[in-house]
Design a protein around this motif. Structure first.
Motif, PDB file in Angstrom:
ATOM      1  N   LEU A   1       0.844  -1.204   0.000  1.00 46.65           N
ATOM      2  CA  LEU A   1       0.000   0.000   0.000  1.00 46.65           C
ATOM      3  C   LEU A   1       0.874   1.246   0.000  1.00 46.65           C
ATOM      4  O   LEU A   1       0.625   2.194  -0.747  1.00 46.65           O
ATOM      5  N   ALA A   2       1.910   1.244   0.837  1.00 45.97           N
ATOM      6  CA  ALA A   2       2.826   2.383   0.882  1.00 45.97           C
ATOM      7  C   ALA A   2       3.539   2.548  -0.459  1.00 45.97           C
ATOM      8  O   ALA A   2       3.662   3.674  -0.972  1.00 45.97           O
ATOM      9  N   ARG A   3       3.983   1.457  -1.048  1.00 51.65           N
ATOM     10  CA  ARG A   3       4.661   1.530  -2.350  1.00 51.65           C
ATOM     11  C   ARG A   3       3.742   2.139  -3.405  1.00 51.65           C
ATOM     12  O   ARG A   3       4.166   2.980  -4.204  1.00 51.65           O
ATOM     13  N   SER A   4       2.507   1.715  -3.418  1.00 46.79           N
ATOM     14  CA  SER A   4       1.568   2.216  -4.428  1.00 46.79           C
ATOM     15  C   SER A   4       1.210   3.679  -4.179  1.00 46.79           C
ATOM     16  O   SER A   4       1.199   4.481  -5.110  1.00 46.79           O
ATOM     17  N   ARG A   5       0.935   4.033  -2.947  1.00 47.58           N
ATOM     18  CA  ARG A   5       0.532   5.405  -2.625  1.00 47.58           C
ATOM     19  C   ARG A   5       1.687   6.390  -2.732  1.00 47.58           C
ATOM     20  O   ARG A   5       1.472   7.573  -2.985  1.00 47.58           O
ATOM     21  N   GLU A   6       2.892   5.917  -2.530  1.00 47.23           N
ATOM     22  CA  GLU A   6       4.064   6.796  -2.555  1.00 47.23           C
ATOM     23  C   GLU A   6       4.799   6.761  -3.897  1.00 47.23           C
ATOM     24  O   GLU A   6       5.870   7.341  -4.041  1.00 47.23           O
ATOM     25  N   GLY A   7       4.223   6.064  -4.892  1.00 52.97           N
ATOM     26  CA  GLY A   7       4.759   6.095  -6.246  1.00 52.97           C
ATOM     27  C   GLY A   7       5.844   5.079  -6.576  1.00 52.97           C
ATOM     28  O   GLY A   7       6.360   5.067  -7.687  1.00 52.97           O
ATOM     29  N   HIS A   8       6.183   4.203  -5.654  1.00 55.14           N
ATOM     30  CA  HIS A   8       7.259   3.240  -5.906  1.00 55.14           C
ATOM     31  C   HIS A   8       6.854   2.100  -6.843  1.00 55.14           C
ATOM     32  O   HIS A   8       7.725   1.425  -7.397  1.00 55.14           O
ATOM     33  N   ASN A   9       5.559   1.877  -7.020  1.00 55.72           N
ATOM     34  CA  ASN A   9       5.093   0.838  -7.944  1.00 55.72           C
ATOM     35  C   ASN A   9       4.732   1.400  -9.317  1.00 55.72           C
ATOM     36  O   ASN A   9       4.348   0.656 -10.216  1.00 55.72           O
ATOM     37  N   ASP A  10       4.856   2.715  -9.508  1.00 51.98           N
ATOM     38  CA  ASP A  10       4.431   3.342 -10.756  1.00 51.98           C
ATOM     39  C   ASP A  10       5.179   2.816 -11.985  1.00 51.98           C
ATOM     40  O   ASP A  10       4.596   2.694 -13.055  1.00 51.98           O
ATOM     41  N   MET A  11       6.445   2.523 -11.856  1.00 53.87           N
ATOM     42  CA  MET A  11       7.240   2.121 -13.017  1.00 53.87           C
ATOM     43  C   MET A  11       6.968   0.670 -13.471  1.00 53.87           C
ATOM     44  O   MET A  11       7.358   0.296 -14.560  1.00 53.87           O
ATOM     45  N   ILE A  12       6.279  -0.086 -12.664  1.00 53.73           N
ATOM     46  CA  ILE A  12       6.028  -1.493 -13.017  1.00 53.73           C
ATOM     47  C   ILE A  12       5.236  -1.596 -14.319  1.00 53.73           C
ATOM     48  O   ILE A  12       5.563  -2.380 -15.205  1.00 53.73           O
ATOM     49  N   ARG A  13       4.182  -0.785 -14.460  1.00 55.04           N
ATOM     50  CA  ARG A  13       3.338  -0.860 -15.648  1.00 55.04           C
ATOM     51  C   ARG A  13       4.084  -0.544 -16.923  1.00 55.04           C
ATOM     52  O   ARG A  13       3.841  -1.154 -17.968  1.00 55.04           O
ATOM     53  N   SER A  14       5.035   0.367 -16.874  1.00 58.43           N
ATOM     54  CA  SER A  14       5.775   0.706 -18.091  1.00 58.43           C
ATOM     55  C   SER A  14       6.949  -0.243 -18.347  1.00 58.43           C
ATOM     56  O   SER A  14       7.358  -0.415 -19.489  1.00 58.43           O
ATOM     57  N   ASN A  15       7.458  -0.878 -17.305  1.00 62.31           N
ATOM     58  CA  ASN A  15       8.625  -1.759 -17.468  1.00 62.31           C
ATOM     59  C   ASN A  15       8.284  -3.237 -17.633  1.00 62.31           C
ATOM     60  O   ASN A  15       9.130  -4.018 -18.063  1.00 62.31           O
ATOM     61  N   PHE A  16       7.070  -3.637 -17.274  1.00 57.59           N
ATOM     62  CA  PHE A  16       6.683  -5.057 -17.334  1.00 57.59           C
ATOM     63  C   PHE A  16       5.293  -5.183 -17.919  1.00 57.59           C
ATOM     64  O   PHE A  16       4.455  -4.304 -17.746  1.00 57.59           O
ATOM     65  N   LYS A  17       5.070  -6.264 -18.599  1.00 51.69           N
ATOM     66  CA  LYS A  17       3.756  -6.566 -19.155  1.00 51.69           C
ATOM     67  C   LYS A  17       3.180  -7.769 -18.420  1.00 51.69           C
ATOM     68  O   LYS A  17       3.922  -8.641 -17.962  1.00 51.69           O
ATOM     69  N   PRO A  18       1.849  -7.844 -18.306  1.00 56.05           N
ATOM     70  CA  PRO A  18       1.250  -9.006 -17.628  1.00 56.05           C
ATOM     71  C   PRO A  18       1.684 -10.304 -18.284  1.00 56.05           C
ATOM     72  O   PRO A  18       1.855 -10.370 -19.499  1.00 56.05           O
ATOM     73  N   LYS A  19       1.871 -11.330 -17.465  1.00 57.97           N
ATOM     74  CA  LYS A  19       2.276 -12.641 -17.975  1.00 57.97           C
ATOM     75  C   LYS A  19       1.113 -13.605 -17.870  1.00 57.97           C
ATOM     76  O   LYS A  19       0.258 -13.485 -16.987  1.00 57.97           O
ATOM     77  N   LYS A  20       1.119 -14.572 -18.750  1.00 56.05           N
ATOM     78  CA  LYS A  20       0.116 -15.627 -18.680  1.00 56.05           C
ATOM     79  C   LYS A  20       0.367 -16.414 -17.405  1.00 56.05           C
ATOM     80  O   LYS A  20       1.492 -16.804 -17.101  1.00 56.05           O
ATOM     81  N   LEU A  21      -0.706 -16.628 -16.639  1.00 59.40           N
ATOM     82  CA  LEU A  21      -0.573 -17.341 -15.386  1.00 59.40           C
ATOM     83  C   LEU A  21      -0.326 -18.827 -15.622  1.00 59.40           C
ATOM     84  O   LEU A  21      -0.932 -19.434 -16.518  1.00 59.40           O
ATOM     85  N   GLN A  22       0.553 -19.392 -14.810  1.00 58.88           N
ATOM     86  CA  GLN A  22       0.805 -20.836 -14.885  1.00 58.88           C
ATOM     87  C   GLN A  22      -0.313 -21.531 -14.131  1.00 58.88           C
ATOM     88  O   GLN A  22      -0.800 -21.024 -13.134  1.00 58.88           O
ATOM     89  N   THR A  23      -0.720 -22.691 -14.647  1.00 56.39           N
ATOM     90  CA  THR A  23      -1.757 -23.453 -13.973  1.00 56.39           C
ATOM     91  C   THR A  23      -1.162 -24.704 -13.377  1.00 56.39           C
ATOM     92  O   THR A  23      -0.117 -25.175 -13.808  1.00 56.39           O
ATOM     93  N   ARG A  24      -1.853 -25.242 -12.380  1.00 54.41           N
ATOM     94  CA  ARG A  24      -1.359 -26.437 -11.696  1.00 54.41           C
ATOM     95  C   ARG A  24      -1.900 -27.717 -12.312  1.00 54.41           C
ATOM     96  O   ARG A  24      -1.569 -28.790 -11.882  1.00 54.41           O
ATOM     97  N   SER A  25      -2.765 -27.642 -13.283  1.00 56.31           N
ATOM     98  CA  SER A  25      -3.377 -28.858 -13.824  1.00 56.31           C
ATOM     99  C   SER A  25      -2.465 -29.585 -14.785  1.00 56.31           C
ATOM    100  O   SER A  25      -1.503 -29.118 -15.259  1.00 56.31           O
TER     101      SER A  25
END
Length: 171
Positions: free
Chosen positions: A147-171
């Motif tokens: 919460l602190a990271r998001s509110r204080e701007g520390h997570n802001d660069m994640i969206r521009s530096n990384f793209k969502p990945k396909k989730l691995q499944t356990r099946s």
């Protein structure tokens, strides 16, 4: 054991039974390697989903619990100088830190679901989850820091530096 192959020998019924076991209090378990593997897999799945959220949505818009405002305020009152951009194991798990964190976490025992659940946290907010950049902490500790990271701007660069990945499944 690779995460993507987990459960092939157990089957769906075995995985459902194992999942119900994980709902039991941690005090009931001794160092059972199967239970440890199940906890690790659940923690990894949570981390994957959370990081995909950070990669997809403005972190300032994310609501992690219905207690976000109270949790963040209490966190910053208790840890006003903690630099959440990069945290260390010592800051979170030293003997002194454990005492303060334990008291902090216990406040949320009744109000935050699974408050003590083993959860992976990134040590460096600018990087993705990896073995070198992750540590297991109680869920409420993860929530407070993220919460602190998001509110204080520390997570802001994640969206521009990384793209969502396909989730691995356990099946």
């Amino acid at each position: 054991m690779a995460v993507e192959n987990f459960g092939k020998d157990i089957g769906a019924d075995g995985l459902l039974a194992a999942a119900s076991v994980l709902e039991r209090p941690a005090e009931e378990f001794v160092n059972d390697t199967m239970i440890e593997e199940l906890w690790a897999i659940k923690a990894f799945e949570h981390a994957e989903i959370y990081f995909n959220l950070l990669s997809s949505v403005d972190p300032k818009l994310l609501r992690l619990t219905k207690h976000d405002d109270q949790l963040y305020k209490h966190f910053r009152e208790t840890f006003p100088d903690l630099n959440v951009a990069t945290v260390t194991e010592d800051q979170l798990k030293s003997t002194e830190a454990k005492d303060v964190w334990r008291s902090f976490c216990e406040v949320y025992k009744e109000s935050v679901e699974d408050y003590n659940y083993a959860t992976l946290i990134r040590l460096n907010a600018a990087q993705e989850y990896s073995e070198a950049n992750s540590m297991i902490v109680p869920r409420v500790q993860f929530l407070a820091i993220e919460l602190a990271r998001s509110r204080e701007g520390h997570n802001d660069m994640i969206r521009s530096n990384f793209k969502p990945k396909k989730l691995q499944t356990r099946s």
